[in-house]
Design a protein around this motif. Structure first.
Motif, PDB file in Angstrom:
ATOM      1  N   SER A  62       0.841   7.616 -10.502  1.00 28.77           N
ATOM      2  CA  SER A  62       1.978   7.503  -9.581  1.00 28.77           C
ATOM      3  C   SER A  62       2.022   6.153  -8.885  1.00 28.77           C
ATOM      4  O   SER A  62       3.086   5.609  -8.642  1.00 28.77           O
ATOM      5  N   HIS A  63       0.847   5.591  -8.535  1.00 27.26           N
ATOM      6  CA  HIS A  63       0.830   4.270  -7.909  1.00 27.26           C
ATOM      7  C   HIS A  63      -0.595   3.730  -7.892  1.00 27.26           C
ATOM      8  O   HIS A  63      -1.551   4.450  -8.160  1.00 27.26           O
ATOM      9  N   THR A  64      -0.708   2.432  -7.538  1.00 24.57           N
ATOM     10  CA  THR A  64      -1.989   1.744  -7.735  1.00 24.57           C
ATOM     11  C   THR A  64      -2.885   1.747  -6.494  1.00 24.57           C
ATOM     12  O   THR A  64      -3.505   0.747  -6.163  1.00 24.57           O
ATOM     13  N   HIS A  65      -2.949   2.859  -5.793  1.00 22.28           N
ATOM     14  CA  HIS A  65      -3.991   3.038  -4.788  1.00 22.28           C
ATOM     15  C   HIS A  65      -5.177   3.709  -5.478  1.00 22.28           C
ATOM     16  O   HIS A  65      -4.990   4.630  -6.281  1.00 22.28           O
ATOM     17  N   GLN A  66      -6.390   3.261  -5.104  1.00 21.16           N
ATOM     18  CA  GLN A  66      -7.616   3.792  -5.711  1.00 21.16           C
ATOM     19  C   GLN A  66      -7.629   5.319  -5.734  1.00 21.16           C
ATOM     20  O   GLN A  66      -8.107   5.928  -6.682  1.00 21.16           O
ATOM     21  N   ALA A  67      -7.128   5.918  -4.652  1.00 21.26           N
ATOM     22  CA  ALA A  67      -7.154   7.378  -4.525  1.00 21.26           C
ATOM     23  C   ALA A  67      -6.263   8.056  -5.566  1.00 21.26           C
ATOM     24  O   ALA A  67      -6.233   9.276  -5.664  1.00 21.26           O
ATOM     25  N   HIS A  68      -5.538   7.263  -6.344  1.00 24.48           N
ATOM     26  CA  HIS A  68      -4.649   7.829  -7.367  1.00 24.48           C
ATOM     27  C   HIS A  68      -4.963   7.361  -8.782  1.00 24.48           C
ATOM     28  O   HIS A  68      -4.551   7.991  -9.742  1.00 24.48           O
ATOM     29  N   TYR A  69      -5.665   6.225  -8.919  1.00 22.59           N
ATOM     30  CA  TYR A  69      -5.989   5.786 -10.292  1.00 22.59           C
ATOM     31  C   TYR A  69      -7.458   5.411 -10.484  1.00 22.59           C
ATOM     32  O   TYR A  69      -7.894   5.166 -11.610  1.00 22.59           O
ATOM     33  N   ASP A 132       9.237   5.446  -1.791  1.00 25.56           N
ATOM     34  CA  ASP A 132       8.988   4.530  -0.678  1.00 25.56           C
ATOM     35  C   ASP A 132       7.548   4.751  -0.208  1.00 25.56           C
ATOM     36  O   ASP A 132       7.234   5.793   0.363  1.00 25.56           O
ATOM     37  N   HIS A 133       6.665   3.786  -0.507  1.00 24.26           N
ATOM     38  CA  HIS A 133       5.255   3.930  -0.132  1.00 24.26           C
ATOM     39  C   HIS A 133       4.666   2.527  -0.008  1.00 24.26           C
ATOM     40  O   HIS A 133       5.360   1.541  -0.206  1.00 24.26           O
ATOM     41  N   THR A 134       3.369   2.430   0.296  1.00 21.29           N
ATOM     42  CA  THR A 134       2.785   1.127   0.610  1.00 21.29           C
ATOM     43  C   THR A 134       2.112   0.420  -0.565  1.00 21.29           C
ATOM     44  O   THR A 134       1.523  -0.634  -0.383  1.00 21.29           O
ATOM     45  N   GLY A 154       3.666  12.220  -5.818  1.00 22.85           N
ATOM     46  CA  GLY A 154       2.761  11.095  -5.573  1.00 22.85           C
ATOM     47  C   GLY A 154       2.673  10.914  -4.062  1.00 22.85           C
ATOM     48  O   GLY A 154       2.724  11.897  -3.320  1.00 22.85           O
ATOM     49  N   ASP A 155       2.558   9.681  -3.576  1.00 22.59           N
ATOM     50  CA  ASP A 155       2.641   9.421  -2.132  1.00 22.59           C
ATOM     51  C   ASP A 155       4.048   8.919  -1.828  1.00 22.59           C
ATOM     52  O   ASP A 155       4.594   8.128  -2.575  1.00 22.59           O
ATOM     53  N   PHE A 156       4.607   9.371  -0.735  1.00 24.90           N
ATOM     54  CA  PHE A 156       5.974   8.923  -0.418  1.00 24.90           C
ATOM     55  C   PHE A 156       6.231   9.016   1.077  1.00 24.90           C
ATOM     56  O   PHE A 156       5.430   9.571   1.843  1.00 24.90           O
ATOM     57  N   ASP A 347      -7.678   4.386   4.316  1.00 27.40           N
ATOM     58  CA  ASP A 347      -8.767   4.562   3.344  1.00 27.40           C
ATOM     59  C   ASP A 347      -8.259   4.446   1.907  1.00 27.40           C
ATOM     60  O   ASP A 347      -8.948   4.778   0.970  1.00 27.40           O
ATOM     61  N   GLU A 348      -7.021   3.988   1.741  1.00 29.21           N
ATOM     62  CA  GLU A 348      -6.474   3.878   0.386  1.00 29.21           C
ATOM     63  C   GLU A 348      -6.928   2.591  -0.302  1.00 29.21           C
ATOM     64  O   GLU A 348      -6.842   2.449  -1.501  1.00 29.21           O
ATOM     65  N   GLU A 349      -7.386   1.628   0.498  1.00 28.47           N
ATOM     66  CA  GLU A 349      -7.936   0.400  -0.077  1.00 28.47           C
ATOM     67  C   GLU A 349      -9.389   0.333   0.371  1.00 28.47           C
ATOM     68  O   GLU A 349      -9.693   0.480   1.555  1.00 28.47           O
ATOM     69  N   GLY A 373       2.293   5.074   5.959  1.00 31.16           N
ATOM     70  CA  GLY A 373       2.831   4.940   4.604  1.00 31.16           C
ATOM     71  C   GLY A 373       3.197   6.280   3.992  1.00 31.16           C
ATOM     72  O   GLY A 373       3.650   6.347   2.863  1.00 31.16           O
ATOM     73  N   HIS A 374       2.951   7.352   4.765  1.00 31.76           N
ATOM     74  CA  HIS A 374       3.150   8.695   4.201  1.00 31.76           C
ATOM     75  C   HIS A 374       4.279   9.437   4.908  1.00 31.76           C
ATOM     76  O   HIS A 374       4.683   9.075   6.008  1.00 31.76           O
ATOM     77  N   ALA A 375       4.713  10.504   4.265  1.00 27.13           N
ATOM     78  CA  ALA A 375       5.879  11.249   4.743  1.00 27.13           C
ATOM     79  C   ALA A 375       5.605  11.940   6.073  1.00 27.13           C
ATOM     80  O   ALA A 375       4.572  12.594   6.236  1.00 27.13           O
TER      81      ALA A 375
HETATM   82 ZN   LIG Z   1      -0.993   5.804  -1.742  1.00 23.58          ZN
END
Ligand SMILES: [Zn+2]
Length: 423
Positions: A62-69, A132-134, A154-156, A347-349, A373-375
């Motif tokens: 969904s996006h390139t934050h460590q917590a997702h990939y 829309d996310h960071t 994903g994150d939004f 903590d996403e980076e 950055g979150h809903a």
């Molecule tokens: Zn994220």
């Protein structure tokens, strides 16, 4: 269709969701939980590392934050497991991997998807939607199979720089939705200000400030960098970034232009954007594949004396490890302020929370902004009202009870590894 949340059902971060339709299996995200070791990150899902009767056809990121990939980097995947992301996302992953001296090789069979373009994977039809996310680019997905429809957010959020993406997501006609798998990392916040309102307040603060403004900002948060560039222009300051952020901005702009989109983000043609020569910039210099971009960065580079002489005119985004060059080069924090969010988890980076601690211990005037950055939960409500899913499955959250309280039986709170069929 079967849904199995391998990770992220009971905790924030490290999402990995499997969808099964007949013999077709796909994963949505494969993240590394914040602070997890390599071993803790690896999930032994059949077909990921060893052959299984029904192979994993692909991992959709969904996006390139460590917590997702991050899980994809932890151990080489079985050949044949394809990884789906956008072209911009692949670029971010590669640049980020190269920034580390002991960088492991990023080897995965990557396939591109494009926003609003359906693609087929076994029995699944998947449509990516921009959110829309960071991260540099973030997506939600509609997954269809066996006449069932599942949305994964994903994150939004709906209140940031790319709020238009959320509006378009709401406007998209999808038909009856069986399950909405939604993030809820800030679900305890019912409603909050939009990024534009926050930036207006920061601008007022800056108009009378005689000192630098340091801002917590992830390296790939193009949205925030864009807001800071506007802030710099309005307050006649300079936006000071390093070679990494400059390269990311430049690459995103170039790749978007290739697809016919002209992004209004800062770049090497932005007059008041200056680049400092820190270790990250030095690292870009060593990467011969970016020699051409680096040559265009050179005229925008300024030395430490310039930096120290102009502190009261600077906006300095800081990210993981920034404290190291700041500690070495700057000892005058007179009049300086530190802008951060007391709502964000940071903590996403990797390493970002250390940067936050360092700055908070510095005694700078704090300018806490209620940003995230979150809903907000109001955005999740809006999404539920709009898509009318039969079931709502919260992931990436500590606030699952908020979903149960609000949506009653429609909220399907799962355990990690539990199977659920939205029939
Ligand atoms: Zn994220």
């Amino acid at each position: 269709m079967k849904i199995i949340v391998h990770r992220g059902a009971e905790e924030p971060g490290g999402n990995c969701i499997e969808l099964v339709s007949g013999k077709s299996r796909i994963l949505l995200d494969y993240g590394a939980p914040p602070g997890a070791t390599r071993e803790e990150t690896i999930l032994n899902i059949p077909g990921l590392y060893e052959k299984s009767a029904d192979p994993v056809l692909g991992i959709i990121v969904s996006h390139t934050h460590q917590a997702h990939y991050g899980g994809i980097l932890a151990k080489p995947l079985l050949p044949g497991v394809k990884v789906f992301m956008s072209e911009i996302m692949e670029d971010i992953v590669r640049i980020t991997a190269k920034m580390q001296r002991k960088a492991g090789k990023f080897s995965a069979d990557i396939r591109y998807f494009r926003k609003n373009h359906k693609f087929i994977l076994g029995r699944f039809v998947i449509t990516p939607f921009l959110t829309d996310h960071t991260a540099a680019e973030s997506f939600a997905f509609l997954v269809e199979s066996e006449g069932k429809r599942v949305i994964y957010t994903g994150d939004f959020r709906g209140h940031g720089n790319k709020a238009a993406a959320f509006r378009q997501f709401l406007a998209a006609r999808m038909g009856p939705v069986d399950a909405l798998i939604t993030e809820g990392s800030q679900a305890e916040i019912e409603k909050g200000p939009a990024e534009a309102e926050i930036m207006e307040q920061v601008e007022n603060n800056l108009q009378r400030r005689k000192g630098a403004l340091y801002v917590m900002c992830q390296g790939q948060d193009i949205g925030l960098l864009t807001s800071l560039a506007i802030l710099a222009k309005n307050t006649r300051r300079f936006l000071v970034v390093d070679g990494y952020a400059a390269l990311v901005l430049e690459r995103v702009k170039t790749l978007a232009a290739k697809q016919g989109a002209e992004l209004k983000i800062p770049g090497l043609d932005t007059k008041y954007l200056h680049i400092i020569r820190n270790a990250a910039t030095q690292r870009i210099y060593q990467l011969s594949e970016y020699a051409e971009t680096f040559a265009r960065m050179r005229p925008k580079m300024y030395g430490w004396d310039w930096l120290r002489d102009n502190l009261d005119r600077l906006i300095i985004p800081v990210r993981a490890n920034s404290q190291f060059w700041i500690e070495e080069q700057i000892d005058d924090f007179k009049g300086a302020a530190f802008l951060y969010s007391d709502w964000e988890r940071y903590d996403e980076e990797e390493g970002l929370t250390d940067t936050l601690k360092w700055f908070l211990a510095r005694g700078l005037e704090k300018v806490p902004a209620p940003a995230t950055g979150h809903a907000y939960f109001s955005a999740i409500r809006k999404l539920v009202e709009n898509k009318k899913p039969r079931y709502i499955i919260p992931v990436n959250t500590e606030h699952r009870d908020k979903f149960t309280r609000t949506f009653g039986k429609r909220a399907k709170v799962l355990k990690n590894g539990e199977e659920f069929s939205p029939d």
